[in-house]
Design an enzyme around this catalytic site. Structure first.
Site, PDB file in Angstrom:
ATOM      1  N   LYS A  88     -13.389 -15.336 -19.058  1.00  0.00           N
ATOM      2  CA  LYS A  88     -14.061 -16.569 -19.472  1.00  0.00           C
ATOM      3  C   LYS A  88     -13.148 -17.792 -19.291  1.00  0.00           C
ATOM      4  O   LYS A  88     -11.959 -17.650 -19.028  1.00  0.00           O
ATOM      5  CB  LYS A  88     -14.547 -16.436 -20.926  1.00  0.00           C
ATOM      6  CG  LYS A  88     -15.497 -15.257 -21.130  1.00  0.00           C
ATOM      7  CD  LYS A  88     -16.844 -15.436 -20.429  1.00  0.00           C
ATOM      8  CE  LYS A  88     -17.582 -14.142 -20.171  1.00  0.00           C
ATOM      9  NZ  LYS A  88     -18.227 -13.525 -21.311  1.00  0.00           N
TER      10      LYS A  88
HETATM   11  C1  LIG Z   1     -19.076 -12.375 -21.909  1.00  0.00           C
HETATM   12  C2  LIG Z   1     -20.444 -12.580 -22.443  1.00  0.00           C
HETATM   13  C3  LIG Z   1     -20.795 -12.223 -23.755  1.00  0.00           C
HETATM   14  C4  LIG Z   1     -19.959 -11.359 -24.651  1.00  0.00           C
HETATM   15  O1  LIG Z   1     -18.714 -11.770 -24.883  1.00  0.00           O
HETATM   16  P1  LIG Z   1     -17.552 -10.706 -25.288  1.00  0.00           P
HETATM   17  O2  LIG Z   1     -16.463 -11.592 -25.758  1.00  0.00           O
HETATM   18  O3  LIG Z   1     -17.207  -9.935 -24.059  1.00  0.00           O
HETATM   19  O4  LIG Z   1     -18.100  -9.848 -26.361  1.00  0.00           O
HETATM   20  C5  LIG Z   1     -22.049 -12.595 -24.231  1.00  0.00           C
HETATM   21  N1  LIG Z   1     -22.925 -13.245 -23.447  1.00  0.00           N
HETATM   22  C6  LIG Z   1     -22.643 -13.564 -22.174  1.00  0.00           C
HETATM   23  C7  LIG Z   1     -23.668 -14.297 -21.370  1.00  0.00           C
HETATM   24  C8  LIG Z   1     -21.400 -13.229 -21.626  1.00  0.00           C
HETATM   25  O5  LIG Z   1     -21.141 -13.517 -20.330  1.00  0.00           O
END
Ligand SMILES: *Cc1c(COP(=O)(O)O)cnc(C)c1O
Length: 413
Positions: free
Chosen positions: A199
């Protein structure tokens, strides 16, 4: 057998040599190592002063009143829905074009994820299709800001007001993003961020919820750490700090101080990292916009995107081969791509448990079969950016259907 940490993690592995452009590489360096080391040396390893500082700085950065740090973005969604009062038997609206975490968090509470089709232009949830799927059981809606572009929040808020729905934004891609001049994180009652390895801001694993509802913030702080009442500690401190009261079956969703230390360093770089991604997006858009086989991502005038993803779409009617072949060709040119996302209604679990089937969301499916995500991250070199551009242009030219020109003057069109 090894269990991989998650599907995105694979994307980090796809660069065996220097000639390759990996799909993602986190922008972390010595500063992060330094900050994390300091916390480890301090002896305080779990949630503590660094986490509270991270929450304060994060709230300031997005313009939110409260920020609650948690262990993952998925935990952020779970705690928000719980604090919003979502219960067994309730229905929660969310787009079919998202990661499974968005819907999975709904099922944790025994509620039903109700999938919604997308706007084919932005690939975000279509508020009109959402409206059609509201029933007396609908309790909440989770708009997902795909790739970082905010959803149609005015329409979604209006829908929520009329039908008394709670709004929980999935902003896993949207740091930093803006809607009508407001940063994502201050718009709805709940906004959930992810600090997963791929991210825009990462702590390896981590998440944050922002809210303007003080009771909800309190509830989430309490539920992220076993449902233990902290006031009880204060009340009985005189008698001994060992005392606590368990008031709910809570969760273990807290973030550690060394992750928060890394988060603070990343947060300070967040704006400059966005500038870097934006410059790459501009390069791609300049190179691809005149090619009629390619559709560049559009950003609505009243919005700013984080550019977490650069989702390129193919005009399949003008190509001899499909999206999968396009990705394979890019791979042969040393460029790793991804796809965001395989719609949930095409996944075995959502078909088996919730009765969805192929064909249920034609627009989401159409975009799914034509989309691919190109590498976009601050560490990309000039050489790598150029390599992506030429790989895409060469492949598009190779796959192009050459139309017969309606003239006999020049047969070599
Ligand atoms: C990465 C992601 C999540 C979940 O995040 P985590 O930190 O991996 O639990 C939720 N929604 C979307 C659209 C994502 O890309």
């Amino acid at each position: 057998m090894h269990t991989l940490p998650g599907p995105h993690q694979e994307e980090l592995r796809s660069a065996p040599s220097e000639l390759q452009v990996p799909f993602h590489r986190a922008a972390v360096g010595e500063e992060e190592v330094q900050a994390v080391s300091e916390v480890i040396r301090s002896g305080w390893l779990t949630m503590g002063p660094k986490t509270f500082e991270f929450e304060k700085e994060f709230a300031k950065y997005v313009g939110a009143q409260h920020a609650v740090a948690v262990s993952t973005g998925t935990a952020a969604l779970h705690l928000s829905l719980e604090a919003a009062g979502v219960q067994a038997g309730d229905e929660v609206l969310l787009p079919t074009t998202t990661f499974t975490a968005t819907a999975e968090a709904v099922t944790y509470l025994g509620a039903r994820p109700v999938l919604v089709d997308i706007d084919p232009d932005t690939m975000n949830v279509d508020p009109e299709d959402a409206a059609r799927r509201i029933t007396p059981k609908t309790k909440a809606i989770i708009p997902v800001h795909l790739g970082g572009q905010p959803c149609d929040m005015d329409e979604i808020q209006a829908l929520a007001r009329v039908h008394h729905l709670r709004v929980v934004e999935d902003a896993a891609h949207a740091l930093p993003s803006e809607y009508q001049g407001k940063r994502v994180g201050q718009i709805s009652e709940f906004t959930c961020f992810s600090f997963y390895a791929t991210k825009t801001l990462t702590t390896g694993e981590g998440g944050m919820i922002t809210t303007h509802n003080p009771e909800a913030a309190e509830r989430m702080r309490f539920m992220r750490l076993h449902g233990i009442e902290r006031d009880a500690w204060k009340r009985y401190r005189g008698n001994g700090s060992w005392f606590y009261e368990v008031l709910e079956a809570g969760f273990k969703y807290n973030l550690t101080d060394f992750q928060s230390a890394m988060g603070l360093v990343q947060l300070a770089k967040s704006d400059s990292m966005r500038v870097a991604r934006e410059a790459i997006a501009q390069r791609y858009t300049d190179a691809f916009s005149s090619r009629e086989e390619l559709v560049i991502p559009t950003v609505r005038e009243d919005r700013g995107t984080s550019w977490h993803l650069y989702i390129l779409r193919l005009r399949l009617d003008r190509l001899k081969k499909d999206r999968n072949s396009f990705i394979e060709a890019l791979q042969r040119h040393g460029v790793a791509c991804s796809v965001h996302f395989i719609p949930l209604h095409l996944q075995p679990y959502y078909q088996r448990a919730h009765g969805y089937q192929p064909g249920d969301f034609p627009r989401a499916e159409g975009e799914y079969y034509s989309c691919l995500s190109l590498p976009i991250y601050p560490g990309m070199t000039e050489l790598q950016i150029n390599q992506v551009i030429s790989a895409v242009l060469i492949t598009a030219a190779e796959f192009r259907i050459v139309r017969a020109v309606a003239t006999n003057a020049n047969p070599i069109a």
